[in-house]
Design a protein around this motif. Sequence first.
Motif, PDB file in Angstrom:
ATOM      1  N   GLN A 183       0.868  -1.181   0.000  1.00 23.36           N
ATOM      2  CA  GLN A 183       0.000   0.000   0.000  1.00 23.36           C
ATOM      3  C   GLN A 183       0.905   1.231   0.000  1.00 23.36           C
ATOM      4  OE1 GLN A 183      -2.501   0.794   3.532  1.00 23.36           O
ATOM      5  NE2 GLN A 183      -4.261   0.785   2.158  1.00 23.36           N
ATOM      6  N   ASP A 184       0.678   2.110  -0.960  1.00 21.55           N
ATOM      7  CA  ASP A 184       1.538   3.294  -1.124  1.00 21.55           C
ATOM      8  C   ASP A 184       3.006   2.889  -1.259  1.00 21.55           C
ATOM      9  OD1 ASP A 184      -0.664   5.016  -0.918  1.00 21.55           O
ATOM     10  OD2 ASP A 184      -0.527   5.011   1.270  1.00 21.55           O
ATOM     11  N   GLY A 185       3.220   1.768  -1.941  1.00 16.48           N
ATOM     12  CA  GLY A 185       4.576   1.317  -2.210  1.00 16.48           C
ATOM     13  C   GLY A 185       5.279   0.601  -1.081  1.00 16.48           C
ATOM     14  N   GLN A 186       4.611   0.446   0.066  1.00 20.85           N
ATOM     15  CA  GLN A 186       5.211  -0.197   1.226  1.00 20.85           C
ATOM     16  C   GLN A 186       4.504  -1.520   1.531  1.00 20.85           C
ATOM     17  OE1 GLN A 186       8.001   0.997   2.791  1.00 20.85           O
ATOM     18  NE2 GLN A 186       7.951   2.477   1.091  1.00 20.85           N
ATOM     19  N   PRO A 187       5.257  -2.565   1.899  1.00 25.10           N
ATOM     20  CA  PRO A 187       4.607  -3.837   2.253  1.00 25.10           C
ATOM     21  C   PRO A 187       3.825  -3.705   3.546  1.00 25.10           C
ATOM     22  CG  PRO A 187       6.946  -3.930   2.775  1.00 25.10           C
ATOM     23  CD  PRO A 187       6.727  -2.629   2.052  1.00 25.10           C
ATOM     24  N   ILE A 188       2.630  -4.298   3.583  1.00 24.38           N
ATOM     25  CA  ILE A 188       1.806  -4.215   4.794  1.00 24.38           C
ATOM     26  C   ILE A 188       1.354  -5.583   5.304  1.00 24.38           C
ATOM     27  CG2 ILE A 188       0.960  -1.885   4.303  1.00 24.38           C
ATOM     28  CD1 ILE A 188      -1.685  -3.239   3.350  1.00 24.38           C
ATOM     29  N   ALA A 189       1.483  -6.621   4.478  1.00 21.99           N
ATOM     30  CA  ALA A 189       1.044  -7.953   4.907  1.00 21.99           C
ATOM     31  C   ALA A 189       1.696  -9.003   4.023  1.00 21.99           C
ATOM     32  CB  ALA A 189      -0.475  -8.079   4.856  1.00 21.99           C
ATOM     33  N   ALA A 190       1.731 -10.251   4.527  1.00 19.70           N
ATOM     34  CA  ALA A 190       2.358 -11.336   3.774  1.00 19.70           C
ATOM     35  C   ALA A 190       1.737 -12.665   4.168  1.00 19.70           C
ATOM     36  CB  ALA A 190       3.868 -11.360   4.027  1.00 19.70           C
ATOM     37  N   ALA A 191       1.717 -13.592   3.214  1.00 19.02           N
ATOM     38  CA  ALA A 191       1.251 -14.953   3.468  1.00 19.02           C
ATOM     39  C   ALA A 191       2.215 -15.925   2.802  1.00 19.02           C
ATOM     40  CB  ALA A 191      -0.162 -15.159   2.935  1.00 19.02           C
ATOM     41  N   LEU A 192       2.606 -16.964   3.526  1.00 18.12           N
ATOM     42  CA  LEU A 192       3.514 -17.969   2.997  1.00 18.12           C
ATOM     43  C   LEU A 192       2.741 -19.240   2.668  1.00 18.12           C
ATOM     44  CD1 LEU A 192       6.378 -19.012   2.370  1.00 18.12           C
ATOM     45  CD2 LEU A 192       6.512 -19.772   4.756  1.00 18.12           C
ATOM     46  N   ASN A 193       2.957 -19.729   1.456  1.00 19.01           N
ATOM     47  CA  ASN A 193       2.409 -21.012   1.020  1.00 19.01           C
ATOM     48  C   ASN A 193       3.570 -21.937   0.664  1.00 19.01           C
ATOM     49  OD1 ASN A 193      -0.679 -20.323   0.524  1.00 19.01           O
ATOM     50  ND2 ASN A 193       0.531 -18.645  -0.311  1.00 19.01           N
ATOM     51  N   ILE A 194       3.348 -23.226   0.825  1.00 12.92           N
ATOM     52  CA  ILE A 194       4.320 -24.235   0.405  1.00 12.92           C
ATOM     53  C   ILE A 194       3.717 -24.998  -0.771  1.00 12.92           C
ATOM     54  CG2 ILE A 194       5.618 -26.277   1.077  1.00 12.92           C
ATOM     55  CD1 ILE A 194       6.600 -23.733   2.423  1.00 12.92           C
ATOM     56  N   ILE A 195       4.511 -25.134  -1.823  1.00 12.94           N
ATOM     57  CA  ILE A 195       4.045 -25.752  -3.059  1.00 12.94           C
ATOM     58  C   ILE A 195       4.462 -27.218  -3.091  1.00 12.94           C
ATOM     59  CG2 ILE A 195       4.052 -25.615  -5.581  1.00 12.94           C
ATOM     60  CD1 ILE A 195       5.209 -22.728  -5.210  1.00 12.94           C
ATOM     61  N   GLY A 196       3.484 -28.106  -3.240  1.00 12.97           N
ATOM     62  CA  GLY A 196       3.769 -29.520  -3.433  1.00 12.97           C
ATOM     63  C   GLY A 196       3.620 -29.882  -4.896  1.00 12.97           C
ATOM     64  N   PRO A 197       3.864 -31.136  -5.246  1.00 15.10           N
ATOM     65  CA  PRO A 197       3.778 -31.532  -6.649  1.00 15.10           C
ATOM     66  C   PRO A 197       2.372 -31.449  -7.228  1.00 15.10           C
ATOM     67  CG  PRO A 197       4.126 -33.446  -5.232  1.00 15.10           C
ATOM     68  CD  PRO A 197       4.317 -32.236  -4.373  1.00 15.10           C
ATOM     69  N   ASP A 198       1.346 -31.587  -6.377  1.00 20.91           N
ATOM     70  CA  ASP A 198      -0.019 -31.565  -6.901  1.00 20.91           C
ATOM     71  C   ASP A 198      -0.957 -30.685  -6.084  1.00 20.91           C
ATOM     72  OD1 ASP A 198      -0.195 -33.077  -4.612  1.00 20.91           O
ATOM     73  OD2 ASP A 198      -1.246 -34.772  -5.542  1.00 20.91           O
ATOM     74  N   ARG A 199      -0.432 -30.020  -5.057  1.00 21.08           N
ATOM     75  CA  ARG A 199      -1.292 -29.162  -4.243  1.00 21.08           C
ATOM     76  C   ARG A 199      -0.491 -28.056  -3.577  1.00 21.08           C
ATOM     77  NH1 ARG A 199      -4.887 -32.388  -0.638  1.00 21.08           N
ATOM     78  NH2 ARG A 199      -5.033 -33.610  -2.542  1.00 21.08           N
ATOM     79  N   LEU A 200      -1.239 -27.052  -3.145  1.00 20.07           N
ATOM     80  CA  LEU A 200      -0.670 -25.899  -2.457  1.00 20.07           C
ATOM     81  C   LEU A 200      -1.098 -25.953  -0.995  1.00 20.07           C
ATOM     82  CD1 LEU A 200       0.851 -23.152  -2.926  1.00 20.07           C
ATOM     83  CD2 LEU A 200      -1.423 -22.114  -3.163  1.00 20.07           C
ATOM     84  N   TYR A 201      -0.189 -25.565  -0.111  1.00 18.48           N
ATOM     85  CA  TYR A 201      -0.470 -25.587   1.323  1.00 18.48           C
ATOM     86  C   TYR A 201      -0.339 -24.174   1.881  1.00 18.48           C
ATOM     87  CZ  TYR A 201       0.548 -30.549   0.562  1.00 18.48           C
ATOM     88  OH  TYR A 201       0.553 -31.839   0.095  1.00 18.48           O
ATOM     89  N   GLY A 202      -1.434 -23.620   2.370  1.00 23.42           N
ATOM     90  CA  GLY A 202      -1.377 -22.336   3.046  1.00 23.42           C
ATOM     91  C   GLY A 202      -0.849 -22.512   4.451  1.00 23.42           C
ATOM     92  N   ARG A 203       0.193 -21.749   4.830  1.00 21.23           N
ATOM     93  CA  ARG A 203       0.811 -21.990   6.126  1.00 21.23           C
ATOM     94  C   ARG A 203       0.700 -20.806   7.090  1.00 21.23           C
ATOM     95  NH1 ARG A 203       0.021 -24.846   8.057  1.00 21.23           N
ATOM     96  NH2 ARG A 203       1.728 -25.323   9.438  1.00 21.23           N
ATOM     97  N   TYR A 204       1.284 -19.669   6.754  1.00 26.76           N
ATOM     98  CA  TYR A 204       1.347 -18.591   7.750  1.00 26.76           C
ATOM     99  C   TYR A 204       1.018 -17.247   7.105  1.00 26.76           C
ATOM    100  CZ  TYR A 204       3.958 -22.266  10.101  1.00 26.76           C
ATOM    101  OH  TYR A 204       4.329 -23.459  10.658  1.00 26.76           O
ATOM    102  N   TRP A 205       0.448 -16.378   7.940  1.00 23.16           N
ATOM    103  CA  TRP A 205       0.070 -15.050   7.465  1.00 23.16           C
ATOM    104  C   TRP A 205       0.281 -14.052   8.596  1.00 23.16           C
ATOM    105  CZ3 TRP A 205      -2.906 -10.799   5.742  1.00 23.16           C
ATOM    106  CH2 TRP A 205      -3.686 -10.182   6.717  1.00 23.16           C
ATOM    107  N   GLY A 206       0.425 -12.795   8.238  1.00 23.94           N
ATOM    108  CA  GLY A 206       0.479 -11.745   9.231  1.00 23.94           C
ATOM    109  C   GLY A 206       0.513 -10.391   8.554  1.00 23.94           C
ATOM    110  N   ALA A 207       0.385  -9.340   9.361  1.00 31.94           N
ATOM    111  CA  ALA A 207       0.351  -7.977   8.822  1.00 31.94           C
ATOM    112  C   ALA A 207       1.185  -7.047   9.682  1.00 31.94           C
ATOM    113  CB  ALA A 207      -1.088  -7.476   8.742  1.00 31.94           C
TER     114      ALA A 207
END
Length: 376
Positions: free
Chosen positions: A259-283
């Motif tokens: 927002q306005d060029g500055q990071p304000i939040a992030a979410a980490l996912n882990i990629i598997g061979p056939d699926r995606l795993y949502g792991r952690y988030w924060g702001a």
Amino acid sequence: MISLHSHIDDIAAADWDALAGTQPFIRHAYLAALENTGAVGKHSGWTPCHIAIRDADQQLTGAMPLYRKTHSYGEYVFDWAWADAYQRHGLDYYPKLISAIPFTPVTGPRLLAKTDATRKHLLAAAVAIAQESGDSSFHLLFPQEAELSIAQSARLLARHDVQFHWLRGDWRDYADFSDALTRDKRKKLRQERRKVSDAGVNIIRKRGSGISEADWVFFYRCYSNTYLEHRSTPYLSLAFFLQIASAMPQSCLLVLAYQDGQPIAAALNIIGPDRLYGRYWGAAWGPAGYVANLHFELCFYQGIEFALEEGLDAFEGGAQGAHKLARGFVPVATQSAHWLAHPGFSDAIDQHLNREREAVASWQSELEQHKPFKSS
């Protein structure tokens, strides 16, 4: 020959991975990162005691991730009531043994072997170790269906629960997925995404080597904030995330909000061979403050878009959260298996689990009636 190992690095990574398969969390690099950065091990309440089985030629034919626990944090199969009952009867519930991926409520291989005979051998070894060491119990958490069947055949007690996963349908892209939702659900999703856009938020996905160290540092700040908001302490360190970024970069997907060029939040996912795993988030909110629905955008909608673009079969959004049902996720059964040394408590918990499984099945059936998609 059976041996126990207090460090995953005592077992050659190539040998372990040859049995483990391709799911990221069970890979040697992921488990080593947990140990090497202190997330498990000394003073953590997670003491590694991994099982290895080798044949006469010293070739690894079986392995199991195994930990001796002095608490029940970070497991996501909740047995606090069992521990409390033991205490009220003057018995020790801890230490206990568990086969699991620490802090990771994801179904996957636990009995790592090429044959069912070796898988049965691993399971029997784990129970025998618990008996010989005086542990109260052994717990197999989030095993695959076939592994649960082996455990039940060995008279372990089965426990069921429900998670919410996005499962790929016959959709070409996100627009197709959105059109498959009922009118009110589709309207809700569009409103939530529009509010994020109207707040002037820009979303960028970064993958693998495209994630800079500064990005990881910002993500860790956000991750830590999530725990602090709940008056808790993060399980994982920045060093852990930097190690998996180095050891398995192809598995990392970081979704960043600006927002306005500055990071304000992030979410980490882990990629598997056939699926995606949502792991952690924060702001780490900027001057404009809290952005409504940004959690849903980063943790759900961006993951669904990515899974569709990459042709993945599923996106697991983490433990619990019936609110995911309205956002394109569906109920999926998970399981665990349990052996308790005390005959009386084993019988009592068996009866409890019989009732609990009926309740979980009823709840899942009810949830199935409220899937967010149009009737076919």
